[in-house]
Scaffold this active site. Structure first.
Site, mmCIF file in Angstrom:
data_model
loop_
_atom_site.group_PDB
_atom_site.id
_atom_site.type_symbol
_atom_site.label_atom_id
_atom_site.label_comp_id
_atom_site.label_asym_id
_atom_site.label_seq_id
_atom_site.Cartn_x
_atom_site.Cartn_y
_atom_site.Cartn_z
ATOM 1 N N ASN A 5 0.834 -1.204 0.000
ATOM 2 C CA ASN A 5 0.000 0.000 0.000
ATOM 3 C C ASN A 5 0.870 1.256 0.000
ATOM 4 O O ASN A 5 1.927 1.313 0.629
ATOM 5 C CB ASN A 5 -1.008 0.006 1.149
ATOM 6 C CG ASN A 5 -0.410 -0.252 2.510
ATOM 7 O OD1 ASN A 5 0.597 -0.946 2.642
ATOM 8 N ND2 ASN A 5 -1.033 0.290 3.536
ATOM 9 N N GLU A 48 -3.037 -4.437 -3.254
ATOM 10 C CA GLU A 48 -3.522 -5.298 -4.332
ATOM 11 C C GLU A 48 -3.543 -4.556 -5.664
ATOM 12 O O GLU A 48 -3.172 -5.100 -6.707
ATOM 13 C CB GLU A 48 -4.942 -5.797 -4.021
ATOM 14 C CG GLU A 48 -5.050 -6.645 -2.767
ATOM 15 C CD GLU A 48 -5.321 -5.861 -1.501
ATOM 16 O OE1 GLU A 48 -4.836 -4.711 -1.383
ATOM 17 O OE2 GLU A 48 -6.016 -6.372 -0.627
ATOM 18 N N CYS A 71 -10.677 -2.902 -4.465
ATOM 19 C CA CYS A 71 -9.683 -3.859 -4.945
ATOM 20 C C CYS A 71 -10.344 -5.111 -5.520
ATOM 21 O O CYS A 71 -9.855 -5.666 -6.504
ATOM 22 C CB CYS A 71 -8.723 -4.243 -3.820
ATOM 23 S SG CYS A 71 -7.511 -2.949 -3.477
HETATM 24 N N1 THU Z 1 -5.278 -1.556 2.447
HETATM 25 C C1 THU Z 1 -4.716 -2.348 1.485
HETATM 26 O O1 THU Z 1 -3.622 -2.068 0.997
HETATM 27 N N2 THU Z 1 -5.385 -3.456 1.111
HETATM 28 C C2 THU Z 1 -6.554 -3.880 1.651
HETATM 29 O O2 THU Z 1 -7.077 -4.888 1.229
HETATM 30 C C3 THU Z 1 -7.172 -3.121 2.736
HETATM 31 C C4 THU Z 1 -6.554 -1.817 3.051
HETATM 32 C C5 THU Z 1 -4.538 -0.368 2.881
HETATM 33 C C6 THU Z 1 -5.115 0.948 2.483
HETATM 34 C C7 THU Z 1 -4.521 1.867 3.541
HETATM 35 O O3 THU Z 1 -3.217 2.233 3.124
HETATM 36 C C8 THU Z 1 -4.398 0.979 4.756
HETATM 37 O O4 THU Z 1 -4.473 -0.354 4.290
HETATM 38 C C9 THU Z 1 -5.469 1.207 5.800
HETATM 39 O O5 THU Z 1 -6.728 1.136 5.251
#
Ligand code: THU
Length: 142
Positions: free
Chosen positions: A52, A65, A99
């Site tokens: 992320n 993702e 996602c």
């Molecule tokens: N996040 C992801 O990268 N993937 C997920 O499936 C859920 C949430 C990230 C987004 C943000 O940077 C952090 O997790 C908190 O929501």
């Protein structure tokens, strides 16, 4: 643990999970402090990682993702065998709604998504379980 989906071997799953867990270290998440790592296995046997990437303008941040799938597609990959997502919580987190739709574009209903918790245990669900009755490329008139 042996994979439930025969299209991916135990060895592939081992590599996939290791890379997804390691990818958490690449997360840029100064705001949430919630690290997410992802890894995709392509049908050609390559592994593509993502994490992320947050932003000071919060909604602009991107999930692991979508970073992984965007990276893979731009690298020329269009066919995928499995996705692993890893977080630092228990139970394992599953991909957000945005996602799920993004992943659905490039995957079949039986595509497996392996979700790893902080201990390295996983839950696996298919895309059809995560996003039933979905809308995809085939629903658009050509
Ligand atoms: N996040 C992801 O990268 N993937 C997920 O499936 C859920 C949430 C990230 C987004 C943000 O940077 C952090 O997790 C908190 O929501």
């Amino acid at each position: 643990m042996a994979p439930i989906n025969p299209s991916i071997s135990a060895q592939e799953l081992q590599i996939l999970s290791t890379k997804a867990i390691e990818a958490k270290a690449s997360a840029y998440c100064p705001y949430s402090k919630f690290r997410v790592g992802a890894c995709i296995l392509t049908t050609s046997g390559e592994f593509v990682v993502g994490a992320n990437v947050e932003n000071a303008a919060y909604p602009v941040g991107t999930c692991a993702e979508r970073v992984a799938f965007g990276t893979a597609v731009v690298a020329g990959h269009k066919d995928f065998k499995a996705l692993a997502v890893a977080t630092d919580i228990r139970p394992a987190a599953s991909p957000c709604g945005m996602c799920r739709q993004f992943i659905r574009e490039f995957t079949s209903p039986s595509f497996p998504v392996y979700m790893y918790d902080v201990d390295g245990s996983y839950v696996v669900k298919t895309m059809d379980e995560l996003l039933p009755d979905s809308f995809g490329p085939d629903n658009l008139p050509h």
